[in-house]
Design an enzyme around this catalytic site. Structure first.
Site, mmCIF file in Angstrom:
data_model
loop_
_atom_site.group_PDB
_atom_site.id
_atom_site.type_symbol
_atom_site.label_atom_id
_atom_site.label_comp_id
_atom_site.label_asym_id
_atom_site.label_seq_id
_atom_site.Cartn_x
_atom_site.Cartn_y
_atom_site.Cartn_z
ATOM 1 C CD GLU A 141 -2.995 0.974 2.294
ATOM 2 O OE1 GLU A 141 -4.197 1.173 2.044
ATOM 3 O OE2 GLU A 141 -2.569 0.712 3.442
ATOM 4 N N GLY A 279 1.950 -0.130 11.194
ATOM 5 C CA GLY A 279 1.463 -0.917 12.317
ATOM 6 C C GLY A 279 1.022 -2.284 11.835
ATOM 7 C CB ALA A 280 -1.299 -4.171 11.126
ATOM 8 C CD GLU A 282 -6.040 -2.571 4.743
ATOM 9 O OE1 GLU A 282 -6.444 -1.728 3.923
ATOM 10 O OE2 GLU A 282 -5.152 -2.325 5.576
ATOM 11 C CG ASN A 283 -1.783 -7.833 3.117
ATOM 12 O OD1 ASN A 283 -1.771 -6.890 2.364
ATOM 13 N ND2 ASN A 283 -0.834 -8.029 4.033
ATOM 14 C CG HIS A 313 -7.445 -0.470 12.221
ATOM 15 N ND1 HIS A 313 -7.686 0.876 12.374
ATOM 16 C CD2 HIS A 313 -6.958 -0.607 10.950
ATOM 17 C CE1 HIS A 313 -7.371 1.515 11.255
ATOM 18 N NE2 HIS A 313 -6.914 0.632 10.377
ATOM 19 C CD GLU A 314 -4.667 -3.517 9.958
ATOM 20 O OE1 GLU A 314 -4.912 -3.637 8.745
ATOM 21 O OE2 GLU A 314 -4.305 -2.450 10.476
ATOM 22 C CG HIS A 317 -8.900 -2.296 6.909
ATOM 23 N ND1 HIS A 317 -9.464 -1.196 6.297
ATOM 24 C CD2 HIS A 317 -7.857 -1.821 7.647
ATOM 25 C CE1 HIS A 317 -8.794 -0.108 6.644
ATOM 26 N NE2 HIS A 317 -7.817 -0.449 7.464
#
Length: 864
Positions: A141, A279-280, A282-283, A313-314, A317
């Site tokens: 991303e 942080g992370a 969302e794949n 949060h992820e 997504h």
């Protein structure tokens, strides 16, 4: 041919012309385990590239037209379009592949040598110094999938993917779909239609743990989701996968209860990977996280809450962003604001972290308030002209302000209408792309409200309002009139409708400061009378955004501010207390409260703070108040007071408690006197102990950095500590401490390694920059202001955007906080009006922070 920086207009033109039926991507990663210089073996030049073969099938609405595919690679071996071999030298310019004379139905095959990355972008390759093992993962991303395979790199050209990967023997490979190793090749199930930026590959000898989530759906069928979690082998002893799975299952329960759309991506793996920039990410089916979420030492519950929030949060997504994706990065908020809000919403509703809204009010919104007062502030729905704009818009507006606005929206339309709108949105647009209007239309359906005015006020204008109470008392001592005054900055004069709670507080007979009256009201316009509170007993404190329903800066009347100065610690409600602390910090940043007064409040009342996350935030704010907003003449006094106060609270804290650990860390960061450094050395050697304080390896590094920065820990001592902790984490800590030492030679070496060389990985660039600028070393840093402005345009042009971001943000001479530095910044901006807009934005933001600091220092000096 245009370059790497895809524009919105180009993307729209290509989306109107093309639609993608599917990708087949074959990667050969067997080169990954070759030795690089400094990695062992004979020290020969190590692996740079891997083979990537992509087959993409797509349609064109105008046969005979031309377009382009995206690829950033050192070399292209072969290109075939509809069976015609194309000359790579003619069609590939380093970032794009020219595609001419397209048919209605097309097949493109690209055979390329793509590069392993050391910047965290594309296919990142990491060598673990502890055992020499190699680990790979991808991060894309907004647009780095093109560093790994040829594609159409924009979010609205979705397609299904089939990946196959050849990897070194003994490795495991993961991707978005379920994989199987057959005849030496990992083949993965075809994905649902998704965007390029959320495809993913993770490969290496990762430690892998599994579990299963099961649920009965409303139609009686059983949903079973295989769960996995992985990390480097060296972190396996510290990996609390059980807690990761617990939060994951709680989140899956919550989202299935509320969104009425079963998780659509099969399995749910979570990879904790090294040297991660974010942080992370969302794949779908393979979420990636920074491995710092695996805690090597004791941490407070705030750290576990933070990790749980990111996990959720992820997960949000998977629906908000992966299932339904924004058309272009203008509407990035359609995924990030929702994920930020739903992360906190599910955290409170599904996990043990039931005080998550306190953290949201205190920490996330502080990020938003800062971003919304920068010259680069923008509406939640932003104007994103190109990919460089997009990269910078992963900011406090898109995340935290957007989430705050959604919290306000829930108060405006009601939770049931909000969630029903989300359900319709998913079902209507599954696997598609959307814009703002698509969301507003379903919310209008479910709430019965006209969303146009609300959207215009909250999503399409920038800036933060301030709300101040005005209290008029009658002759009987009761409230005759209470009004809320709304103000806006001159640069962004919009006044907005706010749904707020107004709380009245006074002390009880035992001294507790408690709420005795509350009402909800709609604030609209410059002044709103709150009729419901007329006749109430006279308040000692009026809180105009009680319960944190809206997004605003809270201000106080004089009586309320006087009450907080004397009785802030007596405020019993933790959310109200957090809101007051946040408001006081905003007053400090706005040069309305002297920095020394904020430091004094923290020293007097911080020890009584019951929420550990709020306490740790207070420590960070107090440190920032001293470094940036205190008058230079008071810094020495303020530093001594902070160190003495931190030591006092450390000794008073309950043995083994979380506050004890938080105060120990803060004491180390505040240390200024010889006695402070002596105590840190004695705690490291074990000759002195504090009952209940476990000086574990992570805490040792916390103690070592100030010792290094003040000349009490030399290169030999840091080498000995690295020998004790010869791990990837230990190496990052050592590099930071080495750069912190108070020597002109050290600073010159650190600058050269970051600015003039590409020898360091992204993580070590970040560590070097973090150690480089120490508040106690302003004189040593003085030569680097001029050097900074001389190099940043070249750095922006030559380095990857991630490394350039680190350099431009991290090396700005903010500690040289003088009018001269402000003038130098203005001179650069005036002389570089044609510099890339994203680079100018970063410099403008840094200039604004510096100007704000100088105003704060003037305010503080006026009280001295």
């Amino acid at each position: 041919m245009p370059g790497e920086n895809l524009t919105r207009d180009e993307a729209r033109e290509r989306a109107a012309l093309l639609s993608v039926d599917g990708y087949e991507v074959s990667l050969d990663l067997r080169t990954a385990t070759g030795a690089s210089a400094g990695e062992g073996g004979d020290g020969a030049e190590g692996p740079h590239t891997f083979r990537s073969v992509t087959t993409v099938r797509f349609r064109c609405t105008e046969p005979g037209a031309s377009s382009f595919a995206d690829l950033i690679a050192p070399a292209v071996t072969a290109v075939s379009l509809n069976g015609r071999d194309l000359d790579p030298g003619e069609v590939f310019d380093g970032s794009r592949l020219l595609l001419e004379d397209l048919a209605a139905d097309n097949e493109l095959i690209v055979d390329a040598q793509c590069a392993y990355s050391r910047t965290g972008e594309g296919m990142h390759r990491f060598v673990d110094p502890e055992d020499g093992e190699v680990y790979l993962y991808t991060q894309y991303e907004p647009a780095d999938a093109r560093r790994v395979y040829a594609n159409f790199e924009q979010p609205d050209l979705k397609a299904p993917y089939r990946f196959e990967v050849r990897a070194p023997e003994g490795w495991t490979v993961w991707s978005n779909g379920v994989g199987e190793l057959t005849d030496g090749v990992w083949r993965f199930a075809e994905t649902k239609p998704i965007s390029t930026y959320i495809t993913c590959v993770v490969a290496g000898p990762y430690h892998y743990v599994t579990d299963t989530y099961e649920r009965e759906l409303p139609d009686g069928t059983k949903l079973e989701i295989p769960l996995g979690a992985m990390c480097r082998k060296g972190l396996a002893p510290h990996f609390d996968a059980d807690d990761v799975f617990l939060v994951t299952k709680q989140g899956l329960d919550f989202f299935h209860d509320h969104v009425d759309y079963p998780y659509p991506f099969g399995k749910y793996d979570q990879a904790f990977v090294p040297e991660y920039n974010l942080g992370a990410m969302e794949n779908p089916g393979l979420v990636t996280f920074r491995e710092e979420f695996i805690f090597r030492g004791k941490v407070t519950q705030a750290s576990y809450e933070g990790r749980a929030n990111v996990i959720l949060h992820e997960m949000a997504h998977m629906w908000f962003g992966d299932l339904v994706t924004m058309e272009w990065w203008d509407d990035l908020w359609l995924k990030e604001s929702f994920a930020d809000f739903m992360g906190a919403f599910s955290l409170v509703g599904a996990t043990r972290f039931t005080d998550g809204w306190i953290t949201f009010a205190n920490r996330r919104k502080a990020w938003a308030y800062r971003a919304d007062q920068l010259p680069s502030t923008h509406p939640v729905t932003a104007d994103i002209r190109d990919l460089q704009d997009a990269k910078l818009n992963f900011d406090g507006i898109t995340y935290a302000k957007g989430a705050s606005v959604l919290k306000q929206l829930v108060a405006y339309v009601g939770q049931d209408a909000f969630l029903e709108g989300a359900r319709r949105y998913f079902k209507r647009h599954a696997y598609g792309n959307t814009r703002l209007g698509d969301l507003l239309s379903v919310l209008e359906e479910t709430s019965g409200r006209d969303m146009t005015a609300w959207s215009r006020a909250w999503l399409q204008t920038a800036g933060v309002n301030s709300l101040t109470p005005q209290v008029l008392l009658g002759a009987d001592g009761r409230v005759e009139e209470l009004a809320v005054v709304q103000e806006a900055a001159e640069s962004h004069p919009e006044l907005r409708p706010h749904r707020v709670a107004v709380g009245l507080y006074r002390r009880t007979s035992d001294g507790a400061l408690e709420r005795y009256a509350r009402t909800e009201t709609d604030v609209d316009g410059a002044r709103t009378v709150v009729a419901e509170l007329a006749g109430a007993e006279a308040p000692e404190l009026v809180l105009v955004n009680d319960d944190d329903l809206t997004y605003c800066k809270i201000r106080f009347d004089e009586t309320s501010l006087a009450t907080l100065r004397e009785h802030l610690g007596a405020l019993t409600d933790p959310l109200a207390r957090a809101l007051c602390w946040s408001a006081l910090w905003n007053l400090t940043r706005d040069a309305l409260l002297p920095a020394r007064e904020f430091v004094d409040l923290v020293l007097r009342f911080g020890g009584r703070e019951s929420d550990i996350g709020v306490l740790q935030m207070l420590h960070a704010w107090a440190e920032s108040a001293l470094v940036h907003y205190a008058a230079p003449a008071w810094r020495e006094t303020g530093g001594r007071l902070l160190a003495e106060g931190a030591r006092r609270e450390l000794e008073a804290a309950a043995p083994g408690s979380e506050p004890q650990l938080a105060w120990a860390r803060f004491f180390a960061r505040s240390a200024v006197a010889p006695g402070d450094f002596q105590l840190l050395q004695e705690l490291l050697s074990g000759t002195v102990t504090v009952e209940g304080l476990d000086v574990d390896q992570e805490l040792r590094w916390v103690f070592l950095e100030p010792l290094a920065a003040h000349g009490f820990a030399d290169e030999k001592a840091l080498a000995e500590e690295l020998a004790r902790d010869d791990t990837a984490s230990g190496k990052r800590h050592q590099v930071r401490c080495l750069a912190a030492r108070p020597s002109a030679e050290v600073k010159a070496r650190g600058w050269a390694r970051v600015v003039e060389s590409e020898e360091l990985s992204n993580a070590l660039v970040e560590a070097t920059i973090a150690g480089f600028a120490q508040p106690s070393q302003r004189e040593l840093l003085a030569p680097y202001a001029e050097k900074y402005f001389a190099v940043i345009e070249r750095v922006w042009e030559e380095r990857s955007i991630q490394i350039a971001l680190h350099v431009v943000r991290g090396l700005f001479p903010e500690l040289l906080d003088s009018p001269e530095t402000l003038d130098a910044t203005d001179a650069w901006l005036a002389a570089h009006e044609d510099a890339p807009p994203a680079l100018r934005r970063l410099v403008l933001e840094a200039r604004d922070d510096l100007a704000r600091a100088l105003r704060g220092q003037a305010c503080d000096a006026a009280t001295g």
